[in-house]
Design a protein around this motif. Structure first.
Motif, short mmCIF file in Angstrom:
data_model
loop_
_atom_site.label_atom_id
_atom_site.label_comp_id
_atom_site.label_asym_id
_atom_site.label_seq_id
_atom_site.Cartn_x
_atom_site.Cartn_y
_atom_site.Cartn_z
N UNK A 82 0.79 -1.31 -0.09
CA UNK A 82 -0.04 0.28 -0.18
C UNK A 82 0.87 1.31 -0.02
N UNK A 83 1.84 1.32 0.80
CA UNK A 83 2.92 2.44 0.83
C UNK A 83 3.54 2.74 -0.43
N UNK A 84 4.10 1.44 -0.92
CA UNK A 84 4.63 1.70 -2.48
C UNK A 84 3.58 1.95 -3.59
N UNK A 85 2.34 1.64 -3.51
CA UNK A 85 1.39 2.00 -4.45
C UNK A 85 1.18 3.57 -4.22
N UNK A 86 1.16 3.99 -3.08
CA UNK A 86 0.62 5.34 -2.68
C UNK A 86 1.93 6.16 -3.34
N UNK A 87 3.05 5.79 -3.35
CA UNK A 87 4.02 6.35 -3.88
C UNK A 87 4.31 6.28 -5.45
N UNK A 88 3.46 5.35 -6.15
CA UNK A 88 3.51 5.14 -7.57
C UNK A 88 4.61 4.18 -7.93
N UNK A 89 5.00 3.42 -7.03
CA UNK A 89 6.05 2.57 -7.23
C UNK A 89 5.61 0.90 -7.65
N UNK A 90 4.47 0.75 -7.40
CA UNK A 90 3.64 -0.60 -7.73
C UNK A 90 2.38 -0.56 -8.20
N UNK A 91 1.85 -1.30 -8.98
CA UNK A 91 0.58 -1.13 -9.30
C UNK A 91 -0.13 -2.62 -9.36
N UNK A 92 -1.38 -2.69 -9.39
CA UNK A 92 -2.36 -4.00 -9.47
C UNK A 92 -2.55 -4.37 -10.84
N UNK A 93 -2.37 -5.59 -11.16
CA UNK A 93 -2.77 -6.31 -12.39
C UNK A 93 -3.72 -7.61 -12.13
N UNK A 94 -4.41 -7.67 -13.21
CA UNK A 94 -5.33 -8.66 -12.84
C UNK A 94 -4.51 -10.05 -12.62
N UNK A 95 -4.91 -11.05 -11.77
CA UNK A 95 -4.44 -12.32 -11.77
C UNK A 95 -5.45 -13.48 -12.29
N UNK A 96 -5.06 -13.89 -13.45
CA UNK A 96 -5.80 -15.00 -14.03
C UNK A 96 -6.10 -16.18 -13.06
N UNK A 97 -5.27 -16.52 -12.20
CA UNK A 97 -5.11 -17.86 -11.65
C UNK A 97 -6.10 -17.60 -10.04
N UNK A 98 -6.44 -16.10 -9.83
CA UNK A 98 -7.00 -15.80 -8.81
C UNK A 98 -7.89 -14.62 -8.68
N UNK A 99 -9.04 -14.40 -8.92
CA UNK A 99 -9.83 -13.25 -8.93
C UNK A 99 -9.54 -12.26 -8.02
N UNK A 100 -9.66 -12.68 -6.82
CA UNK A 100 -9.74 -11.80 -5.57
C UNK A 100 -8.18 -11.31 -5.01
N UNK A 101 -7.39 -12.22 -5.62
CA UNK A 101 -5.86 -11.79 -5.33
C UNK A 101 -4.81 -11.13 -6.44
N UNK A 102 -5.13 -9.88 -6.70
CA UNK A 102 -4.47 -9.43 -7.59
C UNK A 102 -3.02 -9.50 -7.54
N UNK A 103 -2.33 -9.48 -8.71
CA UNK A 103 -0.97 -9.35 -8.85
C UNK A 103 -0.39 -7.98 -8.58
N UNK A 104 0.74 -7.86 -8.15
CA UNK A 104 1.29 -6.64 -7.98
C UNK A 104 2.58 -6.44 -8.75
N UNK A 105 2.90 -5.40 -9.39
CA UNK A 105 3.97 -5.22 -10.06
C UNK A 105 4.65 -3.87 -10.28
N UNK A 106 5.74 -3.71 -10.56
CA UNK A 106 6.46 -2.51 -10.48
C UNK A 106 5.99 -1.59 -11.61
N UNK A 107 5.95 -0.22 -11.16
CA UNK A 107 5.72 0.80 -12.53
C UNK A 107 7.17 0.98 -12.81
N UNK A 108 7.16 1.93 -13.84
CA UNK A 108 8.32 2.57 -14.22
C UNK A 108 9.35 3.26 -13.23
N UNK A 109 8.53 3.93 -12.41
CA UNK A 109 8.96 4.77 -11.24
C UNK A 109 9.60 3.62 -10.11
N UNK A 110 8.80 2.63 -10.02
CA UNK A 110 9.18 1.79 -9.10
C UNK A 110 10.57 0.95 -9.55
N UNK A 111 10.69 0.65 -10.80
CA UNK A 111 11.71 0.07 -11.21
C UNK A 111 13.00 0.93 -11.21
#
Length: 157
Positions: A82-111
């Motif tokens: 949540x802290x990283x997302x608030x800073x624009x460092x990570x974002x959520x992405x759909x998880x095809x294996x589990x609808x309720x548990x999204x994947x987290x991935x780096x943004x360009x700023x996070x990278x």
């Protein structure tokens, strides 16, 4: 020092592994302070740094996956995400294996942020004198991996 055909006698091995634990604790605390101090320019905590590093290394992951990988509670990892997302460092992405548990991935700023932190850390590590051999580092990794396996992280969540 008594050794069996397979290594140290159990009591001696226990004593030596205690020496390892006695070094790992201060090493962890010193590293924690150093990382907190060094990453302050990016405003990253050690926890956020760990999340960014895992995502850099492994690609998109769920919060529970990150918790298991680092032997941390889901709740702690979620706060760091949540802290990283608030800073624009990570974002959520759909998880095809589990609808309720999204994947987290780096943004360009996070990278960019985690790359800068790791580059600084590697610059510090380059200062280690060349008196450590590959075999010694391999042995260290083997011992620490074995201890982590022994201690397990089953009770995290």
């Amino acid at each position: 020092m008594s050794e069996t055909a397979h290594g140290l006698a159990p009591e001696e091995l226990t004593n030596r592994l205690t020496e390892v634990f006695d070094l790992v604790g201060p090493l962890y605390r010193c590293t924690h302070r150093k990382v907190e101090q060094d990453v302050s320019t990016e405003g990253l905590s050690v926890g956020v740094r760990a999340v960014l590093s895992m995502l850099r290394e492994h690609g998109p992951m769920t919060v529970p996956q990150m918790g298991r990988a680092q032997a941390l509670s889901r709740q702690f990892v979620q706060r760091m995400v949540n802290d990283a997302a608030a800073r624009g460092l990570v974002e959520s992405a759909p998880n095809p294996a589990h609808k309720k548990s999204s994947l987290k991935q780096l943004t360009e700023q996070g990278q960019a942020a985690i790359t800068a932190v790791i580059d600084r850390e590697r610059a510090v590590l380059r200062q280690v004198d060349g008196d450590l051999t590959e075999a010694e580092v391999d042995a260290c990794l083997r011992v620490l991996s074995r201890l982590l396996e022994l201690m397990g992280n089953d009770d995290v969540d």
